[in-house]
Design a protein around this motif. Structure first.
Motif, short mmCIF file in Angstrom:
data_model
loop_
_atom_site.label_atom_id
_atom_site.label_comp_id
_atom_site.label_asym_id
_atom_site.label_seq_id
_atom_site.Cartn_x
_atom_site.Cartn_y
_atom_site.Cartn_z
N VAL A 1 1.04 -0.98 0.12
CA VAL A 1 -0.12 -0.02 -0.04
C VAL A 1 1.14 1.75 0.01
N GLN A 2 1.80 1.31 -0.57
CA GLN A 2 2.69 2.50 -0.25
C GLN A 2 4.51 1.90 -1.65
N GLY A 3 4.21 3.40 -2.39
CA GLY A 3 5.47 2.58 -3.59
C GLY A 3 4.76 2.33 -4.98
N GLU A 4 5.81 2.84 -5.24
CA GLU A 4 5.60 2.26 -7.08
C GLU A 4 4.56 1.26 -7.52
N GLN A 5 5.25 0.30 -6.66
CA GLN A 5 4.22 -1.48 -7.21
C GLN A 5 3.04 -1.25 -6.58
N ALA A 6 2.94 -0.36 -5.56
CA ALA A 6 1.62 -0.52 -4.90
C ALA A 6 0.27 -0.43 -5.68
N PRO A 7 0.49 0.59 -6.30
CA PRO A 7 -1.02 0.26 -7.33
C PRO A 7 -1.50 -1.00 -8.09
N GLU A 8 -0.31 -1.98 -8.99
CA GLU A 8 -0.37 -3.32 -8.88
C GLU A 8 -0.60 -4.18 -8.02
N SER A 9 -0.24 -3.97 -7.07
CA SER A 9 -0.80 -4.67 -5.57
C SER A 9 -2.03 -4.77 -5.45
N ILE A 10 -2.10 -2.99 -4.96
CA ILE A 10 -3.83 -3.19 -5.12
C ILE A 10 -4.72 -4.37 -5.74
N VAL A 11 -4.66 -3.38 -6.56
CA VAL A 11 -5.48 -3.93 -8.05
C VAL A 11 -5.60 -5.74 -7.81
N ARG B 1 -10.38 2.42 -10.41
CA ARG B 1 -11.64 1.55 -11.61
C ARG B 1 -11.51 0.34 -11.05
N ALA B 2 -10.75 0.05 -10.36
CA ALA B 2 -10.34 -1.57 -10.18
C ALA B 2 -11.61 -1.55 -8.59
N VAL B 3 -11.65 -0.76 -8.04
CA VAL B 3 -12.29 -0.32 -6.47
C VAL B 3 -14.17 -0.04 -7.64
N ALA B 4 -14.16 0.96 -8.63
CA ALA B 4 -15.41 1.37 -9.46
C ALA B 4 -15.78 -0.20 -9.81
#
Length: 413
Positions: free
Chosen positions: A185-195, A232-235
């Motif tokens: 949930v922090q850093g450059e890898q966070a968006p892909e990890s959360i998705v 968009r993943a949440v939406a």
């Protein structure tokens, strides 16, 4: 002396005029491809508006270097950020030299906020675009389940937020089944990890609601929750999503698109399930309300029953019912008498018909001494003329039958 004069003449012949030198420098600057389209970052130290455009100076934060800039009026409305003294900007422009002053300046095409300002601009641009698509509309928000039996949590396994959520859920709703989908949930890898974490929850299919959480942090640490991929993943998530991100901050884009948003992971855990104590109190209140409702209905029914009893007494319906019963009894007696009389008459008529049948019965005639003479074909012989000598006859008596033969026919007179 002659040599000195020659040298002076040679120098004079090769010397450039001020205009010539300026033109040469301008040619070098304006023909350089690097300087025809250059990005420059710095701080606006001064700015002044003129009829032809906006003139300002851009310098390094330490004041070690500065460059004059101009934005012509035709370009002002196209700037993403208006140059203001003290603002950090990223400038796009080209180098121009002005012979009259012997100075060069940057002719500006675009100005963007630098650092935090740039992030804010990107945030606003993305927010406007997503809002135009309808991702933040309240009509798209889904209602949360009242008493979910299975929920999913997306957060970092090492974060304090995960511990706070577990503690809160255990205190409020023991026995709840929690699916944990870990994510960075922090850093450059966070968006892909959360998705990916959200996608795992959807593929599992058991969770009734998803909780996306992270503790507090600096603005740059929470940048992943403004990433378009996460939004968009949440939406598009197939189940309702609750966000509990950070402590003191502005709303993130994920908060705006989520079905419900609170300011802390603990608050999210409190929102996703009710407390058992609250459920018990609600149950007790419903029991009391139900008891009152039943009592009220019973009392109302009793009052209506008593009212009808009073109306019956006033109408003397019991006397009318008794009269109807007596009238029905009298009619019953009449019907019985009429039926009995008809039955007696029918019995007498049947007896009379029986006697007539008895009188007309051939067997009864035979019992009185008569006989029936039948020919061989079974026909009854009614005349002696019909008989022939030697013909066999069957004589039916009152008791039995005999066969005879005609031996003689009487002579007709």
């Amino acid at each position: 002396m002659i040599k000195s004069d020659n040298s002076s003449n040679q120098i004079a012949e090769t010397a450039l005029s001020v205009a010539g030198l300026t033109d040469y420098i301008r040619f070098l600057l304006e023909q350089d491809e690097q300087l025809q389209r250059v990005w420059v970052t710095g701080e606006v130290s001064s700015a002044s508006q003129h009829r032809s455009g906006l003139f300002f100076t851009l310098q390094d934060p330490d004041g070690g270097a500065a460059i004059k800039c101009v934005v012509w009026n035709s370009q002002l409305t196209k700037l993403a950020q208006m140059p203001v003294r003290g603002e950090q900007l990223i400038i796009l422009g080209s180098i121009r030299l002005y012979p009259q002053r012997g100075e060069y300046q940057l002719s500006v095409w675009q100005a963007l906020p630098a650092g935090v300002g740039l992030q804010a601009l990107r945030y606003q641009q993305l927010r406007k675009r997503l809002q135009a698509e309808g991702l933040f509309d309240s009509q798209t928000k889904r209602s949360l389940p009242h008493n979910p039996q299975t929920i999913a949590v997306v957060t970092s396994p090492t974060a304090a937020a995960w511990g706070d959520i577990q503690k809160t859920l255990k205190q409020r709703y023991p026995g709840l089944y929690v699916l944990f989908s870990p994510a960075t949930v922090q850093g450059e890898q966070a968006p892909e990890s959360i998705v990916n974490a959200i996608r795992r929850v959807e593929m599992d299919g058991r969770a009734e609601v998803l909780l996306l959480a992270r503790g507090g942090g600096a603005v740059e640490e929470l940048a992943c929750f403004n990433d378009e991929r996460v939004v968009r993943a949440v939406a598009c998530c197939s189940i309702p999503v609750i966000t509990g991100i950070g402590h003191q901050r502005d709303e993130s884009l994920v908060d705006l698109v989520a079905d419900a948003a609170v300011h802390t992971p603990t608050a999210a855990a409190e929102l996703v399930v009710p407390a058992l104590a609250e459920l018990y109190n609600q149950h007790q209140q419903r029991v009391v309300a139900l008891h009152r409702s039943v009592s009220f209905c019973l009392e109302t029914a009793q009052n209506k029953l008593q009212e009808k009893r009073n109306r019956l007494r006033r109408l003397r319906l019991d006397r009318q019912v008794q009269q109807e019963i007596q009238e029905l009894s009298w009619k019953r007696q009449q019907l019985v008498r009429a039926t009995t009389m008809q039955l007696h008459q029918a019995t007498q008529h049947i007896e009379m018909l029986r006697q007539k049948l008895t009188t007309l019965d051939p067997k009864a005639v035979l019992q009185r001494g008569y006989a029936v003479v039948r020919q061989q074909n079974g026909a009854i012989a009614r005349s002696a003329a019909e008989l022939a000598v030697g013909e066999e006859l069957l004589i039916q008596l009152g008791q039995g039958d005999i066969k005879v033969k005609v031996t003689e026919k009487p002579v007709n007179n």
